[in-house]
Design a protein around this motif. Structure first.
Motif, short mmCIF file in Angstrom:
data_model
loop_
_atom_site.label_atom_id
_atom_site.label_comp_id
_atom_site.label_asym_id
_atom_site.label_seq_id
_atom_site.Cartn_x
_atom_site.Cartn_y
_atom_site.Cartn_z
N SER A 124 23.21 8.29 -8.92
CA SER A 124 21.98 9.06 -8.69
C SER A 124 22.29 10.42 -8.06
O SER A 124 21.39 11.21 -7.83
N ARG A 125 23.56 10.69 -7.81
CA ARG A 125 23.95 11.93 -7.10
C ARG A 125 24.24 13.06 -8.10
O ARG A 125 25.01 12.89 -9.03
N ARG A 126 23.60 14.21 -7.86
CA ARG A 126 23.81 15.38 -8.72
C ARG A 126 24.71 16.39 -8.01
O ARG A 126 24.60 16.58 -6.79
N SER A 127 25.61 17.02 -8.80
CA SER A 127 26.58 17.94 -8.17
C SER A 127 26.85 19.14 -9.07
O SER A 127 26.55 19.14 -10.26
N MET A 128 27.44 20.19 -8.46
CA MET A 128 27.90 21.39 -9.17
C MET A 128 29.25 21.77 -8.57
O MET A 128 29.48 21.58 -7.37
N THR A 129 30.13 22.34 -9.41
CA THR A 129 31.43 22.80 -8.91
C THR A 129 31.58 24.28 -9.22
O THR A 129 31.34 24.72 -10.35
N ASN A 130 31.97 25.06 -8.20
CA ASN A 130 32.23 26.50 -8.32
C ASN A 130 31.12 27.28 -9.03
O ASN A 130 31.39 28.06 -9.95
N PRO A 131 29.84 27.09 -8.66
CA PRO A 131 28.80 27.88 -9.32
C PRO A 131 28.83 29.34 -8.86
O PRO A 131 29.36 29.66 -7.79
N ILE A 132 28.24 30.22 -9.68
CA ILE A 132 27.90 31.57 -9.21
C ILE A 132 26.63 31.42 -8.39
O ILE A 132 25.76 30.61 -8.73
N PHE A 133 26.50 32.17 -7.31
CA PHE A 133 25.28 32.02 -6.51
C PHE A 133 24.87 33.36 -5.91
O PHE A 133 25.70 34.27 -5.74
N GLU A 134 23.58 33.48 -5.58
CA GLU A 134 23.07 34.66 -4.87
C GLU A 134 21.74 34.28 -4.22
O GLU A 134 21.10 33.30 -4.63
N ARG A 135 21.34 35.04 -3.21
CA ARG A 135 20.07 34.75 -2.54
C ARG A 135 18.92 34.92 -3.51
O ARG A 135 18.92 35.83 -4.34
N ALA A 136 17.94 34.04 -3.42
CA ALA A 136 16.83 34.02 -4.38
C ALA A 136 16.00 35.30 -4.33
O ALA A 136 15.37 35.67 -5.32
N ASP A 137 16.01 36.00 -3.18
CA ASP A 137 15.22 37.23 -3.07
C ASP A 137 16.05 38.47 -3.39
O ASP A 137 15.59 39.60 -3.22
N ARG A 138 17.30 38.28 -3.84
CA ARG A 138 18.15 39.44 -4.17
C ARG A 138 18.89 39.19 -5.49
O ARG A 138 20.10 39.25 -5.56
N GLN A 139 18.15 38.89 -6.54
CA GLN A 139 18.79 38.52 -7.81
C GLN A 139 19.44 39.72 -8.50
O GLN A 139 18.78 40.73 -8.74
N ALA A 140 20.72 39.58 -8.79
CA ALA A 140 21.46 40.61 -9.53
C ALA A 140 22.21 39.99 -10.71
O ALA A 140 22.38 40.62 -11.75
N VAL A 141 22.70 38.76 -10.52
CA VAL A 141 23.48 38.11 -11.58
C VAL A 141 22.76 36.89 -12.16
O VAL A 141 23.32 36.13 -12.92
N THR A 142 21.49 36.71 -11.77
CA THR A 142 20.66 35.67 -12.38
C THR A 142 19.30 36.30 -12.69
O THR A 142 19.04 37.44 -12.31
N GLY A 143 18.46 35.54 -13.41
CA GLY A 143 17.12 36.06 -13.74
C GLY A 143 17.09 36.92 -14.99
O GLY A 143 16.05 37.49 -15.31
N SER A 144 18.22 37.05 -15.70
CA SER A 144 18.26 37.88 -16.91
C SER A 144 19.34 37.34 -17.85
O SER A 144 20.05 36.39 -17.52
N ILE A 145 19.46 37.99 -19.02
CA ILE A 145 20.56 37.67 -19.94
C ILE A 145 21.78 38.47 -19.49
O ILE A 145 21.71 39.70 -19.39
N ILE A 146 22.85 37.78 -19.19
CA ILE A 146 24.03 38.43 -18.61
C ILE A 146 25.13 38.54 -19.67
O ILE A 146 25.48 37.57 -20.33
N PRO A 147 25.68 39.77 -19.84
CA PRO A 147 26.77 39.94 -20.81
C PRO A 147 28.07 39.30 -20.30
O PRO A 147 28.34 39.31 -19.10
N VAL A 148 28.86 38.76 -21.22
CA VAL A 148 30.18 38.19 -20.90
C VAL A 148 31.21 39.01 -21.66
O VAL A 148 31.18 39.07 -22.90
N TYR A 149 32.11 39.68 -20.93
CA TYR A 149 33.04 40.62 -21.54
C TYR A 149 34.42 40.00 -21.77
O TYR A 149 34.82 39.08 -21.05
N PRO A 150 35.19 40.53 -22.74
CA PRO A 150 36.60 40.14 -22.85
C PRO A 150 37.32 40.61 -21.58
O PRO A 150 37.07 41.71 -21.10
N LEU A 151 38.19 39.77 -21.03
CA LEU A 151 38.81 40.05 -19.73
C LEU A 151 40.33 40.03 -19.83
O LEU A 151 40.90 39.64 -20.85
N THR A 152 40.97 40.45 -18.76
CA THR A 152 42.42 40.30 -18.62
C THR A 152 42.70 39.85 -17.19
O THR A 152 41.80 39.88 -16.34
N ALA A 153 43.92 39.42 -16.92
CA ALA A 153 44.27 38.90 -15.59
C ALA A 153 43.92 39.94 -14.52
O ALA A 153 44.28 41.12 -14.64
#
Length: 682
Positions: A124-153
């Protein structure tokens, strides 16, 4: 600081010299570069779920309050864990962060946060590992469609997102509109500024599709214009027509009857050679379809018509093999074949060059050595490039420049490419396809196995070697340095622990050319039982005695590449096998491998590869010399491709060489797109 498209990224906050160098690896130096650095994917973070209703096993946003201060603990090997319990009216969510000790200070008890990650459930236990997070009143990386770019090390998506937000809106405003208004109306295309801004930050997926359509059309339109201009130049170019010769005269030289497909392609080549404009033809044929006989026919026609021919191969071993087989085939017709290799002695090079310049050598076979200064022809009439993807437009042009009059050009590829894509990749060429295998070609049986069958696979290797056969064992070249060690270590382990009685040899791209040639020559001579290699053997010497191809980590390869590797075996009269070893449980990866096991038709495999992987497999190499497309996807954008080709055709009917003043921006865009293709539009 005033930001412009030319502002160096190192002048932006948080981008020092070290990060600047890492961004350079992605081709990003100035603010304006980010505008055309398109996202590879998007994450929809608009919907927020309660803990109880959040779907499992998919990334979602959950709004919850930190119920207590995060607890930091250190476990084995210096691993740091931060755990925090978050709650809402529907339940509790247990969140764990690995090696992110800053979270202990960042999350405050009693505050509401948006957590973006995958919800898992144990009992019955729900969990998350290493989520992205931010304060609900300061949304910058949630609340929209976020682009995912090709990356390097060393470059995170969060950093790329921050940079894009700083630069894209300003740079998009300065983008020049190059598509004529009439064209935009006819094909219902968005404006340039809107498309550039929206492809990075789409308010909705519908608007993203509108932006993508504009950018795809633009890219394919300029590509189509450029390729049409190339073809137009060819048609204006005068060549030397070769006198016709009866096909039967050549087929009498062959030790076998050519297939219907081979005859058809020979007739297409024959028609081209009789024209007074130079032939520019690509012959595509699946592994073992008999392209060499077709090339021999073209060379025979050139020599019989009083000219010389040159055949350029990607490796010395392959060049030697071609020279030997072509001399045996064409010698009785009076054709003298000469071999041109970088590793030849000074005396051999001098004698070969003198004979070629005097016209005593009719067919010059070699590697890039054919391009060397001092290799001069008396009357070069035909250039043949084997394995076209190894030789770009510039290299073909360099060899063609050794002729007094533009020569006929024939390029051959054993990498099957769907016809639609071939017209783009080889847009300056006419395309012929040998779609029939000669009778008697041994079909290769393909099997997919997991790690649990490794011992049985090793026993099978011993059995085949005991019967006198030889084996290829290929490892993926993922990260060169790391992988190089693994290939070396694997070869040593096999020799020491698994096959101590057999001769195991090693081949990889970091070896010197002469070392590589020596290893391949020993394998071809039957001295080596097992060759452990990276994909450098994908295009290699013909070893009819090799009857087994084992591919480790098969899920890491493209289908077309696996098909090429499989084509290294089944070249003799022996039963031949390909074993794909994978530890992957990913259903998509396994489905791809099953496609390969189910068919030996390279064109079907290429079509499937295109659907599954997009055009990266075919456009991953810049060797073909044509532009690298950034946004168009040939598996999904065929309708847009046809529209772009129609628009380009109509434009050139109106203005054949884009010489009108109002079309100057179009010609400039074509030049820019082809800027890395030497000597074509610059």
């Amino acid at each position: 600081m005033e930001l412009t498209p030319h502002t160096p990224l190192t002048q932006l906050p948080g981008i020092g010299e070290a990060r600047g160098k890492k961004l350079e690896k992605l081709g990003l130096r100035q603010a304006g570069d980010l505008l055309r650095y398109y996202p590879r994917d998007y994450e929809d973070r608009r919907q927020v779920w309660t803990i109880r209703d959040a779907p499992l096993e998919t990334k979602v946003c959950v709004r919850a309050m930190a119920a207590q201060a995060p607890a930091l603990s250190r476990i084995r090997g210096g691993l740091e864990l931060v755990r925090v319990r978050a709650v809402d009216h529907s339940g509790s969510l247990w969140i764990t962060f690995f090696n992110q000790s800053y979270v202990q200070r960042a999350i405050q008890p009693g505050e509401d946060y948006i957590f973006y990650g995958t919800v898992e459930q144990m009992g019955s236990r729900r969990s998350m590992t290493n989520p992205i997070f931010e304060r609900a009143d300061r949304q910058a990386v949630t609340g929209s469609i976020i682009p995912v770019y090709p990356l390097t090390a060393g470059i995170s998506n969060h950093l790329m997102l921050t940079l894009a937000r700083q630069t894209v809106p300003l740079c998009a405003r300065q983008v020049r509109e190059t598509l004529p208004a009439k064209l935009r109306r006819e094909y219902q295309l968005a404006g340039a500024e809107y498309a550039c801004q929206t492809v990075h930050f789409p308010p909705s997926f519908e608007e993203l599709e509108t932006a993508r359509k504009r950018l795809c059309f633009e890219e394919l339109f300029y590509l189509s214009l450029g390729l049409s201009l190339l073809r137009g130049r060819r048609q204006d170019c005068r060549g030397i027509p070769l006198p016709p010769a009866p096909l039967e005269e050549f087929t009498k030289l062959l030790p076998f009857a050519p297939t219907g497909a081979q005859r058809r392609v020979m007739e297409e080549i024959s028609r081209d050679l009789s024209q007074n404009r130079p032939m520019n033809r690509l012959v595509q044929g699946d592994v073992g379809s008999g392209k060499t006989a077709v090339a021999a026919f073209a060379a025979w026609r050139a020599v019989r018509g009083g000219g010389q021919a040159a055949l350029m191969a990607p490796t010395e071993v392959l060049a030697e093999q071609h020279a030997k087989s072509l001399q045996a085939l064409l010698g009785p017709a009076g054709v003298r074949v000469g071999l041109f290799l970088g590793s030849a002695s000074a005396k051999q090079k001098r004698e070969a060059r003198q004979a070629l310049a005097a016209g005593e050598i009719h067919l010059a076979v070699g590697t890039h050595a054919l391009l060397s200064q001092g290799v001069d022809f008396q009357n070069l009439a035909l250039v043949i490039a084997d394995e076209q993807h190894r030789f770009g437009v510039a290299q073909r042009s360099a060899l063609a420049e050794k002729a007094q009059t533009p020569p006929h050009v024939l390029v051959m590829s054993a990498t099957p490419i769907p016809r639609t894509l071939a017209l783009i990749v080889y847009g300056d060429l006419d395309v012929s396809i040998i779609d029939q295998l000669p009778p008697g070609r041994t079909p290769v049986q393909t099997y997919i196995i997991g790690e649990d069958k490794r011992a049985r696979m090793y026993n099978f290797v011993k059995k085949l070697v005991g019967e006198g056969r030889q084996v290829y064992l290929v490892c993926p070249a993922v990260e060169e340095e790391q992988n190089l060690k693994s290939v070396k270590a694997y070869a040593q382990q096999l020799q020491r622990e698994v096959f101590p009685q057999l001769r195991v040899d090693l081949l990889h791209g970091k070896m010197r050319p002469r070392e590589k040639e020596g290893v391949m020559a020993a394998f071809a001579a039957g001295e080596t039982h097992i060759l452990v290699s990276t994909t450098v053997i994908e295009v290699g010497v013909d070893v009819p005695n090799a009857a087994l191809m084992v591919v480790e980590n098969a899920e890491r390869f493209g289908l077309s590449q696996l098909h090429q590797l499989r084509g290294r075996v089944g070249r003799g009269g022996h039963a031949s096998f390909c074993v794909l070893v994978t530890a992957s449980r990913n259903p998509d990866s396994l489905a791809r491998l099953k496609t390969l096991a189910a068919t030996t038709d390279g064109f079907k495999i290429a079509e499937e590869d295109l659907k599954l992987r997009g055009p990266g497999d075919f456009f991953g190499s810049r060797q073909h010399g044509l532009p690298q497309l950034k946004v168009a996807d040939f598996s999904g954008d065929l309708r847009v491709l046809r529209q772009a080709q129609d628009a380009a055709r109509a434009m050139l009917e109106e203005d054949r060489d884009l010489s009108r003043p109002e079309h100057a921006p179009l010609l400039e865009q074509v030049r820019e797109l082809f800027s890395e293709t030497p000597g074509i539009f610059n």
